[in-house]
Design a protein around this motif. Structure first.
Motif, PDB file in Angstrom:
ATOM      1  N   UNK A 101      54.211  71.863  86.761  1.00 24.44           N
ATOM      2  CA  UNK A 101      54.886  73.110  86.716  1.00 24.44           C
ATOM      3  C   UNK A 101      54.816  74.245  87.753  1.00 24.44           C
ATOM      4  N   UNK A 102      53.683  74.450  88.016  1.00 24.94           N
ATOM      5  CA  UNK A 102      53.703  75.349  89.291  1.00 24.94           C
ATOM      6  C   UNK A 102      54.430  74.899  90.524  1.00 24.94           C
ATOM      7  N   UNK A 103      54.502  73.780  90.819  1.00 20.51           N
ATOM      8  CA  UNK A 103      55.008  73.172  91.999  1.00 20.51           C
ATOM      9  C   UNK A 103      56.771  73.386  91.585  1.00 20.51           C
ATOM     10  N   UNK A 104      57.003  73.105  90.273  1.00 24.90           N
ATOM     11  CA  UNK A 104      58.409  73.546  90.187  1.00 24.90           C
ATOM     12  C   UNK A 104      58.960  74.911  90.206  1.00 24.90           C
ATOM     13  N   UNK A 105      57.812  75.897  89.767  1.00 22.94           N
ATOM     14  CA  UNK A 105      58.293  77.207  89.704  1.00 22.94           C
ATOM     15  C   UNK A 105      58.161  78.004  91.046  1.00 22.94           C
ATOM     16  N   UNK A 106      57.137  77.309  91.885  1.00 22.00           N
ATOM     17  CA  UNK A 106      56.723  77.900  93.401  1.00 22.00           C
ATOM     18  C   UNK A 106      56.840  76.689  94.234  1.00 22.00           C
ATOM     19  N   UNK A 107      57.745  76.307  94.607  1.00 18.72           N
ATOM     20  CA  UNK A 107      57.881  75.013  95.506  1.00 18.72           C
ATOM     21  C   UNK A 107      57.394  75.260  96.866  1.00 18.72           C
ATOM     22  N   UNK A 108      56.564  74.389  97.699  1.00 16.99           N
ATOM     23  CA  UNK A 108      56.186  74.614  98.977  1.00 16.99           C
ATOM     24  C   UNK A 108      57.328  74.733  99.914  1.00 16.99           C
ATOM     25  N   UNK A 109      57.177  75.269 101.084  1.00 14.92           N
ATOM     26  CA  UNK A 109      58.245  75.299 101.996  1.00 14.92           C
ATOM     27  C   UNK A 109      58.598  74.160 102.538  1.00 14.92           C
ATOM     28  N   UNK A 131      45.166  68.456  97.322  1.00 14.27           N
ATOM     29  CA  UNK A 131      45.163  68.105  95.903  1.00 14.27           C
ATOM     30  C   UNK A 131      45.266  69.159  94.994  1.00 14.27           C
ATOM     31  N   UNK A 132      44.728  70.528  95.537  1.00 13.71           N
ATOM     32  CA  UNK A 132      44.579  71.657  94.615  1.00 13.71           C
ATOM     33  C   UNK A 132      44.654  72.800  95.573  1.00 13.71           C
ATOM     34  N   UNK A 133      46.078  73.031  96.046  1.00 15.57           N
ATOM     35  CA  UNK A 133      46.266  74.033  97.293  1.00 15.57           C
ATOM     36  C   UNK A 133      46.180  75.549  96.492  1.00 15.57           C
ATOM     37  N   UNK A 134      46.121  76.415  97.478  1.00 17.82           N
ATOM     38  CA  UNK A 134      46.450  77.788  96.733  1.00 17.82           C
ATOM     39  C   UNK A 134      47.744  77.982  96.172  1.00 17.82           C
ATOM     40  N   UNK A 173      49.964  79.992  97.367  1.00 17.31           N
ATOM     41  CA  UNK A 173      50.923  79.887  98.465  1.00 17.31           C
ATOM     42  C   UNK A 173      50.862  78.487  99.188  1.00 17.31           C
ATOM     43  N   UNK A 174      50.466  77.282  98.627  1.00 19.18           N
ATOM     44  CA  UNK A 174      50.404  76.145  99.193  1.00 19.18           C
ATOM     45  C   UNK A 174      49.461  75.869 100.493  1.00 19.18           C
ATOM     46  N   UNK A 175      48.401  76.604 100.443  1.00 18.02           N
ATOM     47  CA  UNK A 175      47.648  76.812 101.728  1.00 18.02           C
ATOM     48  C   UNK A 175      46.137  76.352 101.199  1.00 18.02           C
ATOM     49  N   UNK A 176      45.394  76.331 102.155  1.00 20.06           N
ATOM     50  CA  UNK A 176      43.969  75.756 101.750  1.00 20.06           C
ATOM     51  C   UNK A 176      43.581  77.062 101.163  1.00 20.06           C
ATOM     52  N   UNK A 177      42.477  76.617 100.092  1.00 13.56           N
ATOM     53  CA  UNK A 177      42.061  77.647  99.169  1.00 13.56           C
ATOM     54  C   UNK A 177      40.812  78.409 100.042  1.00 13.56           C
ATOM     55  N   UNK A 178      40.518  79.565  99.789  1.00 11.87           N
ATOM     56  CA  UNK A 178      39.301  80.337 100.281  1.00 11.87           C
ATOM     57  C   UNK A 178      37.976  80.039  99.546  1.00 11.87           C
ATOM     58  N   UNK A 179      37.132  79.384 100.591  1.00 13.63           N
ATOM     59  CA  UNK A 179      35.902  78.735  99.744  1.00 13.63           C
ATOM     60  C   UNK A 179      35.283  80.104  98.733  1.00 13.63           C
ATOM     61  N   UNK A 180      35.501  81.375  99.204  1.00 10.49           N
ATOM     62  CA  UNK A 180      34.645  82.415  98.494  1.00 10.49           C
ATOM     63  C   UNK A 180      35.138  82.503  97.177  1.00 10.49           C
ATOM     64  N   UNK A 181      36.758  82.575  97.366  1.00 11.40           N
ATOM     65  CA  UNK A 181      37.515  82.681  95.977  1.00 11.40           C
ATOM     66  C   UNK A 181      37.183  81.426  95.008  1.00 11.40           C
ATOM     67  N   UNK A 182      37.452  80.156  95.728  1.00 14.32           N
ATOM     68  CA  UNK A 182      37.240  79.311  94.739  1.00 14.32           C
ATOM     69  C   UNK A 182      35.979  79.042  93.964  1.00 14.32           C
TER      70      UNK A 182
END
Length: 136
Positions: free
Chosen positions: A7-15, A23-26, A28-37
């Motif tokens: 659903x997220x990919x449909x609502x906010x597709x990557x460029x 597997x679990x991008x942020x 914005x379809x980038x790497x997750x910040x380890x601190x935030x994760x």
């Protein structure tokens, strides 16, 4: 969980130039910040009452062990875990040091004789299966 990601990919597709297979991008379809994760994981752990030493990697190990217990091959488990070499999957995750009751039963029957063995299976005078007698 998979439905939510779809659903997220449909609502906010990557460029269109998105080529990274995270597997679990942020969002914005980038790497997750380890601190935030880590903060997100702590909130989930606390909300579910999970122990502090439970880390996301624990789930990866759980998946590998569950697939191994289900009898799937090392190749299949390696594919699921995205390992290039199934031998590494076997060394790291697959059963070692476990009780194998079926193997113990087979060996017991060979040594001690199987009371329910068919008549065509030879036994020595002590009730042992002839296969074991040939090896001794």
């Amino acid at each position: 969980m998979a439905a939510g990601l779809q659903e997220r990919k449909r609502d906010n597709p990557p460029s269109d130039d998105y080529e990274v297979g995270l597997i679990f991008p942020s969002f914005d379809w980038t790497l997750r910040d380890p601190v935030n994760a880590d903060h997100q994981w702590r909130r989930v752990r606390e909300a579910l009452g999970l122990p502090d030493d439970l880390v996301p990697y624990t789930f990866r190990t759980f998946m590998a062990v569950a697939l191994d217990d289900a009898g799937l091959s090392a190749q299949v488990v390696a594919d699921v875990l995205q390992h290039a070499d199934p031998a590494m999957t076997q060394r790291k995750y697959m059963a070692r040091g476990r009780d194998h009751h079926h193997a113990a039963t087979i060996l017991h029957e060979l040594v001690m004789g199987d009371p329910g063995a068919s008549a065509d299976q030879g036994h020595d005078g002590k009730g042992r299966v002839s296969t074991f007698v040939r090896l001794s």
